[in-house]
Motif scaffolding. Structure first.
Motif, PDB file in Angstrom:
ATOM      1  N   GLU A  25       0.797  -1.221   0.000  1.00 33.22           N
ATOM      2  CA  GLU A  25       0.000   0.000   0.000  1.00 33.22           C
ATOM      3  C   GLU A  25       0.839   1.284   0.000  1.00 33.22           C
ATOM      4  O   GLU A  25       0.376   2.318  -0.463  1.00 33.22           O
ATOM      5  CB  GLU A  25      -0.924   0.017   1.224  1.00 33.22           C
ATOM      6  CG  GLU A  25      -2.062  -0.968   1.103  1.00 33.22           C
ATOM      7  CD  GLU A  25      -3.202  -0.612   2.022  1.00 33.22           C
ATOM      8  OE1 GLU A  25      -3.164   0.452   2.647  1.00 33.22           O
ATOM      9  OE2 GLU A  25      -4.137  -1.414   2.104  1.00 33.22           O
ATOM     10  N   SER A  26       2.040   1.230   0.554  1.00 32.29           N
ATOM     11  CA  SER A  26       2.816   2.467   0.656  1.00 32.29           C
ATOM     12  C   SER A  26       4.299   2.170   0.648  1.00 32.29           C
ATOM     13  O   SER A  26       4.736   1.034   0.848  1.00 32.29           O
ATOM     14  CB  SER A  26       2.443   3.223   1.935  1.00 32.29           C
ATOM     15  OG  SER A  26       2.962   2.543   3.075  1.00 32.29           O
ATOM     16  N   ASP A  27       5.079   3.232   0.436  1.00 27.35           N
ATOM     17  CA  ASP A  27       6.530   3.104   0.493  1.00 27.35           C
ATOM     18  C   ASP A  27       6.987   2.716   1.891  1.00 27.35           C
ATOM     19  O   ASP A  27       7.990   2.007   2.048  1.00 27.35           O
ATOM     20  CB  ASP A  27       7.190   4.426   0.089  1.00 27.35           C
ATOM     21  CG  ASP A  27       7.054   4.696  -1.405  1.00 27.35           C
ATOM     22  OD1 ASP A  27       6.752   3.751  -2.148  1.00 27.35           O
ATOM     23  OD2 ASP A  27       7.247   5.861  -1.821  1.00 27.35           O
ATOM     24  N   LEU A  28       6.260   3.189   2.918  1.00 29.93           N
ATOM     25  CA  LEU A  28       6.627   2.843   4.286  1.00 29.93           C
ATOM     26  C   LEU A  28       6.566   1.336   4.500  1.00 29.93           C
ATOM     27  O   LEU A  28       7.450   0.758   5.140  1.00 29.93           O
ATOM     28  CB  LEU A  28       5.701   3.544   5.281  1.00 29.93           C
ATOM     29  CG  LEU A  28       5.936   5.035   5.523  1.00 29.93           C
ATOM     30  CD1 LEU A  28       4.887   5.580   6.483  1.00 29.93           C
ATOM     31  CD2 LEU A  28       7.329   5.285   6.067  1.00 29.93           C
ATOM     32  N   GLY A  72      -0.673 -14.089   2.429  1.00 28.34           N
ATOM     33  CA  GLY A  72       0.760 -13.892   2.348  1.00 28.34           C
ATOM     34  C   GLY A  72       1.218 -12.905   3.399  1.00 28.34           C
ATOM     35  O   GLY A  72       0.810 -11.740   3.372  1.00 28.34           O
ATOM     36  N   PRO A  73       2.010 -13.331   4.372  1.00 27.68           N
ATOM     37  CA  PRO A  73       2.512 -12.401   5.374  1.00 27.68           C
ATOM     38  C   PRO A  73       3.383 -11.324   4.733  1.00 27.68           C
ATOM     39  O   PRO A  73       4.027 -11.550   3.706  1.00 27.68           O
ATOM     40  CB  PRO A  73       3.346 -13.295   6.302  1.00 27.68           C
ATOM     41  CG  PRO A  73       2.860 -14.683   6.045  1.00 27.68           C
ATOM     42  CD  PRO A  73       2.468 -14.706   4.607  1.00 27.68           C
ATOM     43  N   ASP A  74       3.422 -10.171   5.368  1.00 25.78           N
ATOM     44  CA  ASP A  74       4.313  -9.113   4.883  1.00 25.78           C
ATOM     45  C   ASP A  74       5.766  -9.530   5.023  1.00 25.78           C
ATOM     46  O   ASP A  74       6.607  -9.197   4.193  1.00 25.78           O
ATOM     47  CB  ASP A  74       4.056  -7.817   5.651  1.00 25.78           C
ATOM     48  CG  ASP A  74       2.727  -7.191   5.280  1.00 25.78           C
ATOM     49  OD1 ASP A  74       2.338  -7.296   4.101  1.00 25.78           O
ATOM     50  OD2 ASP A  74       2.067  -6.611   6.152  1.00 25.78           O
ATOM     51  N   PHE A  75       6.071 -10.256   6.109  1.00 24.84           N
ATOM     52  CA  PHE A  75       7.435 -10.765   6.313  1.00 24.84           C
ATOM     53  C   PHE A  75       7.345 -12.035   7.140  1.00 24.84           C
ATOM     54  O   PHE A  75       6.568 -12.112   8.091  1.00 24.84           O
ATOM     55  CB  PHE A  75       8.288  -9.726   7.052  1.00 24.84           C
ATOM     56  CG  PHE A  75       9.663 -10.218   7.401  1.00 24.84           C
ATOM     57  CD1 PHE A  75      10.660 -10.288   6.436  1.00 24.84           C
ATOM     58  CD2 PHE A  75       9.954 -10.621   8.690  1.00 24.84           C
ATOM     59  CE1 PHE A  75      11.925 -10.755   6.753  1.00 24.84           C
ATOM     60  CE2 PHE A  75      11.224 -11.089   9.020  1.00 24.84           C
ATOM     61  CZ  PHE A  75      12.208 -11.146   8.050  1.00 24.84           C
ATOM     62  N   PHE A  76       8.122 -13.043   6.753  1.00 27.27           N
ATOM     63  CA  PHE A  76       8.123 -14.276   7.538  1.00 27.27           C
ATOM     64  C   PHE A  76       9.470 -14.972   7.438  1.00 27.27           C
ATOM     65  O   PHE A  76      10.249 -14.757   6.503  1.00 27.27           O
ATOM     66  CB  PHE A  76       6.995 -15.218   7.106  1.00 27.27           C
ATOM     67  CG  PHE A  76       7.138 -15.814   5.733  1.00 27.27           C
ATOM     68  CD1 PHE A  76       7.744 -17.050   5.542  1.00 27.27           C
ATOM     69  CD2 PHE A  76       6.640 -15.151   4.621  1.00 27.27           C
ATOM     70  CE1 PHE A  76       7.860 -17.613   4.279  1.00 27.27           C
ATOM     71  CE2 PHE A  76       6.747 -15.693   3.352  1.00 27.27           C
ATOM     72  CZ  PHE A  76       7.360 -16.932   3.175  1.00 27.27           C
ATOM     73  N   VAL A  77       9.736 -15.819   8.440  1.00 31.19           N
ATOM     74  CA  VAL A  77      10.980 -16.587   8.503  1.00 31.19           C
ATOM     75  C   VAL A  77      10.635 -18.039   8.803  1.00 31.19           C
ATOM     76  O   VAL A  77       9.838 -18.320   9.704  1.00 31.19           O
ATOM     77  CB  VAL A  77      11.920 -16.057   9.608  1.00 31.19           C
ATOM     78  CG1 VAL A  77      13.214 -16.874   9.641  1.00 31.19           C
ATOM     79  CG2 VAL A  77      12.231 -14.582   9.388  1.00 31.19           C
ATOM     80  N   VAL A  78      11.226 -18.938   8.035  1.00 34.04           N
ATOM     81  CA  VAL A  78      11.108 -20.374   8.287  1.00 34.04           C
ATOM     82  C   VAL A  78      12.497 -20.881   8.655  1.00 34.04           C
ATOM     83  O   VAL A  78      13.461 -20.660   7.913  1.00 34.04           O
ATOM     84  CB  VAL A  78      10.577 -21.135   7.059  1.00 34.04           C
ATOM     85  CG1 VAL A  78      10.381 -22.606   7.413  1.00 34.04           C
ATOM     86  CG2 VAL A  78       9.274 -20.529   6.558  1.00 34.04           C
ATOM     87  N   SER A 109      -6.203  -0.568   5.322  1.00 28.33           N
ATOM     88  CA  SER A 109      -7.074  -1.592   4.728  1.00 28.33           C
ATOM     89  C   SER A 109      -6.841  -2.990   5.281  1.00 28.33           C
ATOM     90  O   SER A 109      -7.693  -3.867   5.139  1.00 28.33           O
ATOM     91  CB  SER A 109      -6.886  -1.613   3.208  1.00 28.33           C
ATOM     92  OG  SER A 109      -5.585  -2.035   2.882  1.00 28.33           O
ATOM     93  N   THR A 110      -5.681  -3.202   5.940  1.00 33.82           N
ATOM     94  CA  THR A 110      -5.366  -4.559   6.397  1.00 33.82           C
ATOM     95  C   THR A 110      -5.320  -4.714   7.906  1.00 33.82           C
ATOM     96  O   THR A 110      -5.273  -5.845   8.397  1.00 33.82           O
ATOM     97  CB  THR A 110      -4.000  -5.012   5.846  1.00 33.82           C
ATOM     98  OG1 THR A 110      -2.954  -4.210   6.427  1.00 33.82           O
ATOM     99  CG2 THR A 110      -3.955  -4.888   4.334  1.00 33.82           C
ATOM    100  N   ALA A 111      -5.317  -3.613   8.652  1.00 38.56           N
ATOM    101  CA  ALA A 111      -5.103  -3.686  10.104  1.00 38.56           C
ATOM    102  C   ALA A 111      -6.103  -4.603  10.790  1.00 38.56           C
ATOM    103  O   ALA A 111      -5.726  -5.433  11.633  1.00 38.56           O
ATOM    104  CB  ALA A 111      -5.157  -2.283  10.708  1.00 38.56           C
ATOM    105  N   ASN A 116      -7.084  -9.773  13.556  1.00 38.63           N
ATOM    106  CA  ASN A 116      -8.114 -10.770  13.830  1.00 38.63           C
ATOM    107  C   ASN A 116      -7.990 -12.019  12.955  1.00 38.63           C
ATOM    108  O   ASN A 116      -7.517 -13.055  13.421  1.00 38.63           O
ATOM    109  CB  ASN A 116      -9.502 -10.135  13.661  1.00 38.63           C
ATOM    110  CG  ASN A 116      -9.747  -9.023  14.666  1.00 38.63           C
ATOM    111  OD1 ASN A 116     -10.003  -9.294  15.825  1.00 38.63           O
ATOM    112  ND2 ASN A 116      -9.676  -7.767  14.228  1.00 38.63           N
ATOM    113  N   ASN A 117      -8.398 -11.925  11.680  1.00 37.04           N
ATOM    114  CA  ASN A 117      -8.415 -13.113  10.812  1.00 37.04           C
ATOM    115  C   ASN A 117      -7.050 -13.771  10.703  1.00 37.04           C
ATOM    116  O   ASN A 117      -6.918 -14.997  10.853  1.00 37.04           O
ATOM    117  CB  ASN A 117      -8.907 -12.727   9.413  1.00 37.04           C
ATOM    118  CG  ASN A 117     -10.270 -12.080   9.423  1.00 37.04           C
ATOM    119  OD1 ASN A 117     -10.454 -11.040  10.052  1.00 37.04           O
ATOM    120  ND2 ASN A 117     -11.242 -12.659   8.708  1.00 37.04           N
ATOM    121  N   LYS A 118      -6.034 -12.961  10.435  1.00 35.85           N
ATOM    122  CA  LYS A 118      -4.699 -13.547  10.265  1.00 35.85           C
ATOM    123  C   LYS A 118      -4.154 -14.068  11.585  1.00 35.85           C
ATOM    124  O   LYS A 118      -3.470 -15.108  11.616  1.00 35.85           O
ATOM    125  CB  LYS A 118      -3.748 -12.522   9.649  1.00 35.85           C
ATOM    126  CG  LYS A 118      -3.954 -12.343   8.151  1.00 35.85           C
ATOM    127  CD  LYS A 118      -2.796 -11.591   7.520  1.00 35.85           C
ATOM    128  CE  LYS A 118      -2.910 -11.579   6.006  1.00 35.85           C
ATOM    129  NZ  LYS A 118      -1.765 -10.917   5.356  1.00 35.85           N
TER     130      LYS A 118
END
Length: 240
Positions: A25-28, A72-78, A109-111, A116-118
């Motif tokens: 959604e943004s550069d941030l 799809g997570p914004d960031f994840f580690v396996v 839009s995702t918070a 909750n869902n995620k």
């Protein structure tokens, strides 16, 4: 007809799947994901037993594929897996492994979905041990640890950092960004910060060497001046 003729065919789900994530959604959000990924890659540059990525779809069952219910997570580690490029993370192709750590970057839009869902999905289906979310605008930051199947909030330390036992690192806010900190509280640098630190260290070493040479030259000149004075007084400085 043989026994082989009556065995029903087993339809295996596909494994070569491209990620299907929407644009950030943004550069941030993008900057934050890059920081988390690049800092960890620099810190773990000698390791090849993990996979880290951002904004990449995780495929975890056939029903999800049929409904096109992609997450799809914004960031994840396996952890304990092969470090190599992937088009997506396909759980049934990866020996059933799910992420050990997930970080979601909140946006307008995702918070609500992230909180909750995620959170429910990561707790009940993924069973991800550490889940964090961070809002780059409001600086809202929270983390959870999976305890007996339920997410429990992680208590911050005196600096407000949250410990991830999976990463062996703290996560905390520095300069309005979510960053890693070592167990003793040291900021894990970005590649750019590390390069600057190395350059400054080299410059400091050169400066210290030049100062040492200058001091040595001053001492030599002082000794020479003293020797000259002694000679003027008829004293051989070599005999003193």
């Amino acid at each position: 007809m043989t026994a082989l003729d009556i065995i029903p065919e087993v339809a295996c789900p596909p494994t070569d799947l491209w990620s299907d994530e929407p644009p950030l959604e943004s550069d941030l959000n993008l900057q934050q994901i890059i920081i988390l990924l690049s800092c960890l890659e620099l810190l773990w540059r000698e390791r090849s037993d993990y996979y880290a990525s951002g904004n990449l779809t995780i495929y975890y069952n056939e029903e999800q594929l049929k409904k096109r219910d992609f997450w799809g997570p914004d960031f994840f580690v396996v952890l304990d897996t092969e470090k190599r490029p992937r088009k997506s993370w396909v759980v049934w192709r990866e020996q059933g492994k799910y992420p050990d750590v997930i970080v979601e970057i909140l946006s307008d839009s995702t918070a609500n979905i992230d909180r909750n869902n995620k959170k429910i999905l990561y707790q009940n289906t993924f069973r991800t041990p550490n889940y964090f979310w961070f809002d780059p605008n409001s600086l809202e930051f929270q983390g959870f640890r999976l305890i007996e199947g339920q997410y429990q909030a992680i208590s911050p330390n005196d600096q407000g950092y949250l410990w991830s036992e999976q990463l062996g690192l703290y996560l905390g806010i520095f300069d309005r960004k979510l960053r890693y900190f070592t167990a003793n509280g040291q900021l894990v640098p970005t590649p750019q910060e590390a390069e600057l630190q190395q350059r400054q260290a080299k410059e400091q070493a050169i400066l210290e060497k030049e100062q040492a040479l200058l001091e040595k030259e001053r001492e030599r000149q002082a000794k020479e001046k003293l020797a000259q004075k002694l000679r003027e007084l008829g004293i051989d400085p070599d005999t003193i």
